[in-house]
Motif scaffolding. Structure first.
Motif, PDB file in Angstrom:
ATOM      1  N   GLU A 362       0.828  -1.200   0.000  1.00 26.51           N
ATOM      2  CA  GLU A 362       0.000   0.000   0.000  1.00 26.51           C
ATOM      3  C   GLU A 362       0.869   1.259   0.000  1.00 26.51           C
ATOM      4  O   GLU A 362       1.907   1.316   0.657  1.00 26.51           O
ATOM      5  N   GLY A 363       0.415   2.250  -0.743  1.00 28.50           N
ATOM      6  CA  GLY A 363       1.121   3.518  -0.781  1.00 28.50           C
ATOM      7  C   GLY A 363       2.225   3.585  -1.825  1.00 28.50           C
ATOM      8  O   GLY A 363       2.792   4.655  -2.046  1.00 28.50           O
ATOM      9  N   TRP A 364       2.545   2.474  -2.487  1.00 30.05           N
ATOM     10  CA  TRP A 364       3.579   2.479  -3.529  1.00 30.05           C
ATOM     11  C   TRP A 364       2.955   2.851  -4.870  1.00 30.05           C
ATOM     12  O   TRP A 364       1.780   2.591  -5.120  1.00 30.05           O
ATOM     13  N   TRP A 365       3.788   3.452  -5.729  1.00 34.57           N
ATOM     14  CA  TRP A 365       3.326   3.722  -7.073  1.00 34.57           C
ATOM     15  C   TRP A 365       4.429   3.495  -8.087  1.00 34.57           C
ATOM     16  O   TRP A 365       5.615   3.532  -7.768  1.00 34.57           O
ATOM     17  N   LEU A 366       4.020   3.233  -9.334  1.00 32.50           N
ATOM     18  CA  LEU A 366       4.943   2.982 -10.437  1.00 32.50           C
ATOM     19  C   LEU A 366       4.468   3.745 -11.651  1.00 32.50           C
ATOM     20  O   LEU A 366       3.286   3.688 -12.009  1.00 32.50           O
ATOM     21  N   VAL A 367       5.372   4.470 -12.275  1.00 35.41           N
ATOM     22  CA  VAL A 367       5.054   5.223 -13.481  1.00 35.41           C
ATOM     23  C   VAL A 367       6.062   4.883 -14.571  1.00 35.41           C
ATOM     24  O   VAL A 367       7.238   4.618 -14.283  1.00 35.41           O
ATOM     25  N   ASP A 368       5.586   4.846 -15.812  1.00 33.04           N
ATOM     26  CA  ASP A 368       6.458   4.659 -16.969  1.00 33.04           C
ATOM     27  C   ASP A 368       6.275   5.873 -17.872  1.00 33.04           C
ATOM     28  O   ASP A 368       5.172   6.124 -18.363  1.00 33.04           O
ATOM     29  N   ASP A 369       7.360   6.629 -18.071  1.00 33.45           N
ATOM     30  CA  ASP A 369       7.265   7.897 -18.798  1.00 33.45           C
ATOM     31  C   ASP A 369       8.483   8.071 -19.712  1.00 33.45           C
ATOM     32  O   ASP A 369       9.396   8.843 -19.409  1.00 33.45           O
ATOM     33  N   PRO A 370       8.515   7.362 -20.847  1.00 31.79           N
ATOM     34  CA  PRO A 370       9.706   7.423 -21.711  1.00 31.79           C
ATOM     35  C   PRO A 370       9.953   8.777 -22.345  1.00 31.79           C
ATOM     36  O   PRO A 370      11.090   9.079 -22.723  1.00 31.79           O
ATOM     37  N   ALA A 371       8.936   9.608 -22.450  1.00 28.86           N
ATOM     38  CA  ALA A 371       9.125  10.910 -23.104  1.00 28.86           C
ATOM     39  C   ALA A 371       9.698  11.960 -22.169  1.00 28.86           C
ATOM     40  O   ALA A 371      10.168  13.003 -22.636  1.00 28.86           O
ATOM     41  N   ASN A 372       9.670  11.711 -20.860  1.00 29.48           N
ATOM     42  CA  ASN A 372      10.111  12.725 -19.895  1.00 29.48           C
ATOM     43  C   ASN A 372      11.016  12.132 -18.827  1.00 29.48           C
ATOM     44  O   ASN A 372      10.872  12.440 -17.644  1.00 29.48           O
ATOM     45  N   THR A 373      11.947  11.293 -19.240  1.00 26.47           N
ATOM     46  CA  THR A 373      12.918  10.715 -18.312  1.00 26.47           C
ATOM     47  C   THR A 373      14.313  10.952 -18.877  1.00 26.47           C
ATOM     48  O   THR A 373      14.908  10.064 -19.487  1.00 26.47           O
ATOM     49  N   PRO A 374      14.851  12.151 -18.724  1.00 30.26           N
ATOM     50  CA  PRO A 374      16.162  12.458 -19.311  1.00 30.26           C
ATOM     51  C   PRO A 374      17.264  11.595 -18.702  1.00 30.26           C
ATOM     52  O   PRO A 374      17.234  11.259 -17.519  1.00 30.26           O
ATOM     53  N   GLY A 375      18.210  11.235 -19.545  1.00 26.64           N
ATOM     54  CA  GLY A 375      19.331  10.424 -19.089  1.00 26.64           C
ATOM     55  C   GLY A 375      19.055   8.943 -19.064  1.00 26.64           C
ATOM     56  O   GLY A 375      19.963   8.146 -18.795  1.00 26.64           O
ATOM     57  N   CYS A 376      17.836   8.534 -19.354  1.00 28.55           N
ATOM     58  CA  CYS A 376      17.476   7.117 -19.355  1.00 28.55           C
ATOM     59  C   CYS A 376      17.706   6.533 -20.746  1.00 28.55           C
ATOM     60  O   CYS A 376      17.304   7.125 -21.751  1.00 28.55           O
ATOM     61  N   ALA A 377      18.350   5.371 -20.801  1.00 24.45           N
ATOM     62  CA  ALA A 377      18.615   4.744 -22.097  1.00 24.45           C
ATOM     63  C   ALA A 377      17.330   4.370 -22.813  1.00 24.45           C
ATOM     64  O   ALA A 377      17.294   4.272 -24.040  1.00 24.45           O
ATOM     65  N   GLY A 378      16.245   4.150 -22.056  1.00 22.38           N
ATOM     66  CA  GLY A 378      14.981   3.763 -22.664  1.00 22.38           C
ATOM     67  C   GLY A 378      14.104   4.924 -23.079  1.00 22.38           C
ATOM     68  O   GLY A 378      12.984   4.704 -23.538  1.00 22.38           O
ATOM     69  N   ALA A 379      14.571   6.151 -22.944  1.00 24.43           N
ATOM     70  CA  ALA A 379      13.745   7.309 -23.291  1.00 24.43           C
ATOM     71  C   ALA A 379      13.558   7.413 -24.805  1.00 24.43           C
ATOM     72  O   ALA A 379      14.475   7.147 -25.578  1.00 24.43           O
ATOM     73  N   TYR A 380      12.365   7.823 -25.207  1.00 24.53           N
ATOM     74  CA  TYR A 380      12.082   8.064 -26.624  1.00 24.53           C
ATOM     75  C   TYR A 380      10.820   8.909 -26.722  1.00 24.53           C
ATOM     76  O   TYR A 380      10.046   9.023 -25.764  1.00 24.53           O
ATOM     77  N   ALA A 381      10.605   9.494 -27.901  1.00 27.94           N
ATOM     78  CA  ALA A 381       9.429  10.332 -28.122  1.00 27.94           C
ATOM     79  C   ALA A 381       8.325   9.586 -28.846  1.00 27.94           C
ATOM     80  O   ALA A 381       7.137   9.810 -28.591  1.00 27.94           O
ATOM     81  N   VAL A 382       8.699   8.691 -29.773  1.00 30.09           N
ATOM     82  CA  VAL A 382       7.739   7.941 -30.593  1.00 30.09           C
ATOM     83  C   VAL A 382       8.148   6.474 -30.582  1.00 30.09           C
ATOM     84  O   VAL A 382       9.329   6.146 -30.708  1.00 30.09           O
ATOM     85  N   ASP A 383       7.157   5.583 -30.424  1.00 32.32           N
ATOM     86  CA  ASP A 383       7.489   4.155 -30.356  1.00 32.32           C
ATOM     87  C   ASP A 383       7.632   3.555 -31.749  1.00 32.32           C
ATOM     88  O   ASP A 383       7.564   4.268 -32.760  1.00 32.32           O
ATOM     89  N   HIS A 384       7.812   2.236 -31.833  1.00 32.36           N
ATOM     90  CA  HIS A 384       8.058   1.561 -33.109  1.00 32.36           C
ATOM     91  C   HIS A 384       6.807   1.438 -33.968  1.00 32.36           C
ATOM     92  O   HIS A 384       6.869   0.890 -35.065  1.00 32.36           O
ATOM     93  N   GLU A 385       5.658   1.918 -33.478  1.00 29.64           N
ATOM     94  CA  GLU A 385       4.431   1.907 -34.264  1.00 29.64           C
ATOM     95  C   GLU A 385       3.986   3.317 -34.629  1.00 29.64           C
ATOM     96  O   GLU A 385       2.882   3.513 -35.127  1.00 29.64           O
ATOM     97  N   GLY A 386       4.860   4.299 -34.375  1.00 29.95           N
ATOM     98  CA  GLY A 386       4.553   5.673 -34.739  1.00 29.95           C
ATOM     99  C   GLY A 386       3.669   6.411 -33.765  1.00 29.95           C
ATOM    100  O   GLY A 386       3.144   7.481 -34.076  1.00 29.95           O
ATOM    101  N   VAL A 387       3.509   5.878 -32.546  1.00 28.40           N
ATOM    102  CA  VAL A 387       2.644   6.498 -31.546  1.00 28.40           C
ATOM    103  C   VAL A 387       3.497   7.264 -30.552  1.00 28.40           C
ATOM    104  O   VAL A 387       4.528   6.762 -30.076  1.00 28.40           O
ATOM    105  N   ALA A 388       3.093   8.485 -30.227  1.00 28.91           N
ATOM    106  CA  ALA A 388       3.829   9.297 -29.266  1.00 28.91           C
ATOM    107  C   ALA A 388       3.762   8.647 -27.879  1.00 28.91           C
ATOM    108  O   ALA A 388       2.698   8.203 -27.429  1.00 28.91           O
ATOM    109  N   ALA A 389       4.904   8.604 -27.199  1.00 27.38           N
ATOM    110  CA  ALA A 389       4.967   8.010 -25.864  1.00 27.38           C
ATOM    111  C   ALA A 389       4.220   8.877 -24.867  1.00 27.38           C
ATOM    112  O   ALA A 389       4.331  10.100 -24.894  1.00 27.38           O
ATOM    113  N   THR A 390       3.461   8.233 -23.992  1.00 24.67           N
ATOM    114  CA  THR A 390       2.721   8.958 -22.964  1.00 24.67           C
ATOM    115  C   THR A 390       3.071   8.421 -21.584  1.00 24.67           C
ATOM    116  O   THR A 390       3.547   7.301 -21.431  1.00 24.67           O
TER     117      THR A 390
END
Length: 586
Positions: A362-390
């Motif tokens: 309880e009280g824990w949270w997890l977020v995945d935000d590839p468009a707004n995680t600077p310095g992360c190797a997994g960061a990107y703006a658009v995925d492999h299907e042409g959809v903007a990362a949210t």
């Protein structure tokens, strides 16, 4: 002696395979990889793709459906791959890389051939071809045509098999579209940064050289890859998106033997977007020296035969713990339909990523935000299907509330969240990219150790087990299957580094450990957590067994920022060697 793990996993071209096996090697390319003018290459690719997409939509076979959607993905750039052993070059290659990956869908937007597994050995709707290095429209069109023709024929076979499998089967839910729609967009070509082959080789040499001065090390190797390029995503609906692509990875592995003959191994690894993201040669050499010292101490360490009690996961191991247990629980891409099994008519795979399931305290949270995680190797703006990362707040108050989505439909979901990625011609599926996990409250390292020792005393132990590093799935050597009546599977890869922590602060390395029966429910038993650490960059792929076969330098970049954690109770068992190591070192 067993060969290093990457030599068993890495799928090398014939020339590199010969070099890795010790065959005489020609001089490797020096310096940077030469390439034609980038603008000319981009114009050539676009002209060829536009022409072949138009032609592909007119494909037909007698009594077979026509394509309703065609996707062409072209990766263009250069790759440098090398390896060293005890400071000496083992293999090295630097070359341009240009490949087309084609997917054809036949039928209708309401029902097509996709998301169906027709069984081993049967063709499907995807194919890939290497493209010419020199910018030739005609030669590029030829390869695109051959790949499209093969994918179309496979799509018709897959469609027929899917319709046959559905005969007599009652649908449990309302029909879903074949694919979520996405408005077409167009972006200009992005530049390609040519990788520095000499810099990678310097790092690889520094990585394995320290092992040559350690007589207890029986095999000390390093492998690395820098892939730098761009990806064009084009489809029959007008999508023309260019995006940067690339990764840099370097792994070190060393082996020794305990006096009882047990094989001992340890590893270090670094992942980034570019070669500049990797540590300097001096930093890598220092990590190799630290690894060698750990293995020397491990040779005299006791075997942890049977442990049942609290386990403290330090930061490097904690990232791997969460990644392995939560990876598939976040991906909302549904599993592919299965061909009917005459012995099991209800053989459709169960859904994953169930909303409402408690995954964390309880009280824990997890977020995945590839468009707004600077310095992360997994960061990107658009995925492999042409959809903007949210941004997706997947876990809220410890419960899964939202799932990561690709364009593959799922009941109850409105569309893609921009997490659709995949390796090569694999189907695109939702893949975690830039994960951050935050606990309800954080404790200091001293408090976590004190709590761990208190829990150990309750379990009748005078020490708590601490895990510093876990084996990444890509280089794991264990392969387990279970039948009815068998004992539980491990659930986690083996610890690479673990030690006993006593009340007086003494740390004693232990060896031979493997987990027993760990699954996602273990995360509900987190007693304490520290502060969330900086992101740990990893290489991964879509959920499934393929995560264990991508090899040491394959995969898609991702990152996990997680806290160190203390889990109330886990079970581990260990074993030593069977034959004493009696031959003295030279």
């Amino acid at each position: 002696m067993t060969a290093p793990v990457w030599r068993r996993c890495l799928r090398l071209p014939p020339v590199l395979a010969a070099l890795a096996a010790g065959a005489p090697a020609a001089a490797a390319p020096e310096g940077n990889v030469a390439s034609p003018d980038q603008d000319t290459v981009a114009e050539t690719i676009l002209e060829a793709v536009d022409t072949e997409l138009e032609r592909a939509m007119g494909l037909s076979l007698p009594d077979q459906p026509a394509p309703w959607y065609v996707r062409m993905s072209v990766v263009d750039g250069a790759v440098v791959t090398g390896g060293t052993k005890l400071g000496q070059r083992s293999f090295f290659d630097a070359a341009p890389h240009r490949q087309a990956r084609i997917e054809v869908r036949v039928g209708t937007p309401a029902l097509d051939n996709a998301h169906f597994d027709s069984g081993y050995g049967n063709r499907d709707s995807r194919d890939a071809r290497n493209l010419p290095v020199e910018p030739s429209v005609l030669a590029t069109r030829r390869e695109l045509w051959l790949a499209t023709d093969s994918a179309y024929k496979g799509a018709t076979e897959q469609y027929s098999a899917k319709l046959a499998a559905r005969e007599g089967r009652t649908a449990d839910t309302a029909p879903l579209p074949s694919m979520y729609p996405e408005p077409p967009r167009s972006t200009p070509p992005v530049p390609v940064v040519v990788p520095d082959a000499a810099a990678l080789e310097a790092r690889l040499t520094a990585a394995s050289a320290p092992f040559a001065a350690m007589p207890w090390i029986e095999d000390g190797s390093a492998i690395g890859r820098v892939w730098s390029g761009r990806r064009l995503l084009a489809d029959s609906e007008g999508m023309r998106v260019w995006m940067p692509a690339g990764l840099a990875v370097l792994r070190i592995e060393a082996e020794t033997q305990a006096p009882d003959g047990a094989r001992l191994r340890d590893a270090r690894w670094w992942v980034g977007r570019t070669e500049a993201d990797l540590p300097s040669p001096d930093e890598i050499a220092a990590a190799s020296a630290e690894l060698g010292a750990w293995l020397e101490a491990l040779r005299a360490a006791p075997v942890e035969r049977d442990y049942l009690g609290p386990v403290l996961f330090e930061a490097p191991a904690a990232a791997e713990l969460f990644r392995q247990l939560l990876h598939g629980e976040l991906s909302g891409t549904p599993p592919a339909e299965q061909a009917p099994d005459p012995y099991n008519m209800d053989n459709q795979p169960p859904p994953t990523a169930r909303k409402g399931r408690r995954l964390l305290p309880e009280g824990w949270w997890l977020v995945d935000d590839p468009a707004n995680t600077p310095g992360c190797a997994g960061a990107y703006a658009v995925d492999h299907e042409g959809v903007a990362a949210t941004r997706v707040e997947a876990i809220q108050d410890g419960v899964l509330r939202e799932v990561l989505m690709s364009r593959s439909p799922r009941a109850g979901e409105a569309g893609s969240t921009g997490h659709g990625r995949g390796l090569g011609v694999d189907p695109k599926a939702a893949l975690p990219a830039a994960v951050t996990i935050r606990p309800k409250r954080s404790a200091s390292a001293a408090r976590m150790r004190k709590k761990g020792l208190a829990l150990a005393r309750q379990a009748g132990l005078d020490y708590v087990l601490v895990v510093r590093r876990l084996t990444p799935p890509a280089v794991a050597e264990d392969f387990q299957i279970a039948f009815t009546g068998d004992g539980p599977l491990a659930g986690l890869t083996r610890p690479l580094e673990a030690y006993r922590l006593y009340a007086d602060g003494t740390e004693e390395p232990v060896r031979g450990l493997r987990f027993v029966g760990v699954d996602r429910r273990a995360l509900r038993d987190i007693a304490l957590a520290g502060a969330t650490q900086p992101p740990v960059d990893v290489l991964d792929t879509t959920p499934g067994g393929g995560r264990f076969s991508i090899g040491p330098v394959g995969g898609l970049p991702a990152c996990w920022a997680v806290p160190p954690v203390l889990i109330t109770e886990l079970e581990l068992r260990g074993s030593g060697g069977q034959q004493p190591h009696i031959i003295p070192a030279p």
